[in-house]
Design a protein around this motif. Structure first.
Motif: not given
Length: 554
Positions: A64-67, A177-187, A502-506
């Motif tokens: 599980i990934l959400n960070t 002010t910076a843009n970041g990216f939140q990495m989230v797995t769907s599984g 194997k998963q999909t990451m957003n």
């Protein structure tokens, strides 16, 4: 029309500026503000191995990934998803991310793996066993690079590297002010797969001249292995061995069709499953044939067992043995015939015998022939690798360009010729197989097909197209083709596989948490200022007006 609109706005500002400011400015902010956080990119990720072997856990334990994303340039990696490129990957950096309690690690791989410089390939091959050697709580994923993923990496790297060279105030402003990216797995979280079946295939060519004929066994395991199951294509190890075994089956099936060339040896061909997991398919096959049946070719006179492993490259061949063959035995004859064929027909190829005793204290056996040696069957493994410890046997870098079909064809010719000399007891230097008889196109086609999909044991169940196609090829040349199944013991499982490989990451484009805090402060300040302005603009004049009215009455 525009003139009339401008007069209206001018009158609004003149008549009640604070009220207009309160209404107009938020409206402008709403109109120009960015849309809510949306997925910047969706891509497929492949998780590191997770399995148990003989009760010992290997690989990552989490799925599980959400960070939030960071690169190695960031000073703080705790609870962050650390993105690394293969070109910049090192074991020290990997360990640094784990020591700092990173939330996850994502390693990006180039689309064309064959274009990766050889020094990087070799370095990563050597690191894969170390990554799998210990249990890792942090989820580790691999992703194939594309333009959008590289854009995410570049932006994250810029954000991560700039923080170390700025002052505290600049860091605070940049963070806000910076843009970041939140990495989230769907599984979901990974769990053990119950009742997983490993399939092995057996076929034979019966010899002529009676029932008590000696048997020669040819073996190759067909599964692949690497740090990530979905990226394990196993071109040389052991796509080359499988391709050679099928070609040998084709060649000798023709000889066994005619009475003049029908030899007095049984030939037994075995494609084993679970080879990369301590040869579980071979272990169970031996138990079935030696312990649980009264009629088996293995219980009779076994001349020798020849295992084929990693034979698609190199200019040398090594016969790995657990016990040197004694003079006068069939295995000694094969050893001498291999030397003769190579020295006479392929003088540029080097040949040697490598002796290594079986170490039963090791968790994993070195070569497949050791499974047979434990059961006191004469066996050896032929490979172009001088040692079982070389990393290319278990690497995701073992892709199709690592197989040289011309060298695989040469090695097939060597084995076929040496086997024929033993089987037909040739005393003269007769060439049984011309180079044209070994079909290089067929060898290449089989390797191409095998490397077109990953063949990790966790991905190949009994209904897999890989297993069905291998069975079809065996039935074309051999008789009595059978399947053999292996399931782990429920009370004390020899192996345990896990899902969510194997998963999909957003990757969601987001602002950092401190941005929300500063935005709340700004809104509060703005409302406070507006409240104060209204109080000064409307309440104070009204108070003066009441005071002046009372004065007149007096």
């Amino acid at each position: 029309m525009f003139e009339e609109a401008s007069e209206v706005f001018e009158n609004m500002f003149k008549s009640s500026f604070p009220l207009t400011f309160i209404v107009f400015i938020p409206a402008v902010l709403i109109l120009v503000s960015p849309l809510p956080a949306e997925a910047a990119h969706e891509f497929t990720v492949y998780r590191m191995q997770q399995y148990d072997l003989q009760g010992q856990p290997y690989g990552t334990r989490n799925a599980i990934l959400n960070t939030e994303a960071r690169t190695m340039e960031a000073e703080v990696l705790s609870r962050r998803c650390v993105i690394m490129r293969l070109a910049d990957f090192s074991y020290d950096k990997y360990q640094k991310a784990l020591r700092q309690s990173a939330g996850a690690v994502v390693i990006t791989l180039p689309k064309n793996m064959s274009a990766v410089p050889q020094d990087i390939v070799q370095q990563f091959m050597e690191l894969e066993p170390e990554m799998l050697a210990t249990e890792t709580i942090v989820p580790v994923y691999f992703a194939v690079e594309d333009d959008e993923l590289m854009s995410i990496y570049t932006q994250t790297q810029t954000s991560s590297s700039s923080q170390g060279s700025l002052s505290a105030a600049e860091v605070l402003l940049h963070t806000a002010t910076a843009n970041g990216f939140q990495m989230v797995t769907s599984g979901a979280q990974s769990k053990a797969v119950s009742d997983w079946t490993i399939t092995s295939l057996e076929g034979r060519l019966a010899g002529a001249g009676g029932e008590d004929l000696p048997t020669i066994v040819l073996v190759a395991h067909y599964d692949s292995f690497g740090v990530a199951p979905w990226l394990s294509y196993g071109a040389d190890s052991n796509g080359s061995g499988v391709s050679m075994l099928l070609e040998l089956a084709r060649l000798f099936s023709k000889l066994y069709t005619y009475k003049r060339t029908h030899a007095g040896y049984n030939l037994l061909f075995f494609l084993s499953g679970g080879g990369k997991f301590n040869y579980q398919g071979t272990k169970r096959w031996l138990e079935e044939n030696l312990d649980h049946t009264d009629s088996s070719l293995l219980q009779d006179n076994v001349a020798f067992v020849l295992c084929l492993d990693t034979l698609g490259n190199g200019d040398s061949l090594h016969l790995h043995v657990s016990k040197p063959p004694k003079e006068g035995t069939p295995q000694y004859t094969l050893l001498k015939e291999l030397e003769t064929v190579i020295s006479s027909q392929f003088p540029d190829t080097k040949f040697s015998m490598v002796h290594k005793k079986i170490n039963l204290a090791d968790d994993v056996l070195a070569w497949e022939h050791e499974r047979f040696g434990i059961r006191r069957l004469p066996a050896f493994t032929l490979s172009h690798l001088p040692s079982h410890r070389l990393a290319q046997r278990s690497s995701i870098m073992d892709v199709r360009p690592h197989v040289d079909v011309s060298k695989l064809s040469r090695n097939t010719k060597v084995v076929a010729e040496a086997l024929a000399r033993v089987i037909y007891n040739l005393t003269e230097k007769i060439i049984m197989f011309n180079p044209q008889q070994v079909q290089e196109e067929q060898l290449s086609a089989v390797v191409d097909w095998l490397t077109a999909q990953p063949r990790a044991a966790q991905l190949l169940d009994k209904d897999s197209s890989v297993v069905s196609t291998l069975e079809y090829h065996l039935t074309r040349y051999l008789k009595d083709v059978k399947r053999h199944y292996v399931k782990a013991d429920k009370r004390d499982p020899e192996f345990v596989f896990y899902d969510q490989l194997k998963q999909t990451m957003n990757a969601y484009r987001v602002k950092p948490a401190i941005f929300d805090l500063l935005l709340a402060v700004c809104i509060a300040s703005y409302l406070g200022l507006m409240y104060f302005t209204i109080q000064v603009r409307y309440c104070v004049p009204a108070h003066h007006q009441r005071v002046s009215s009372n004065t007149k009455l007096l």
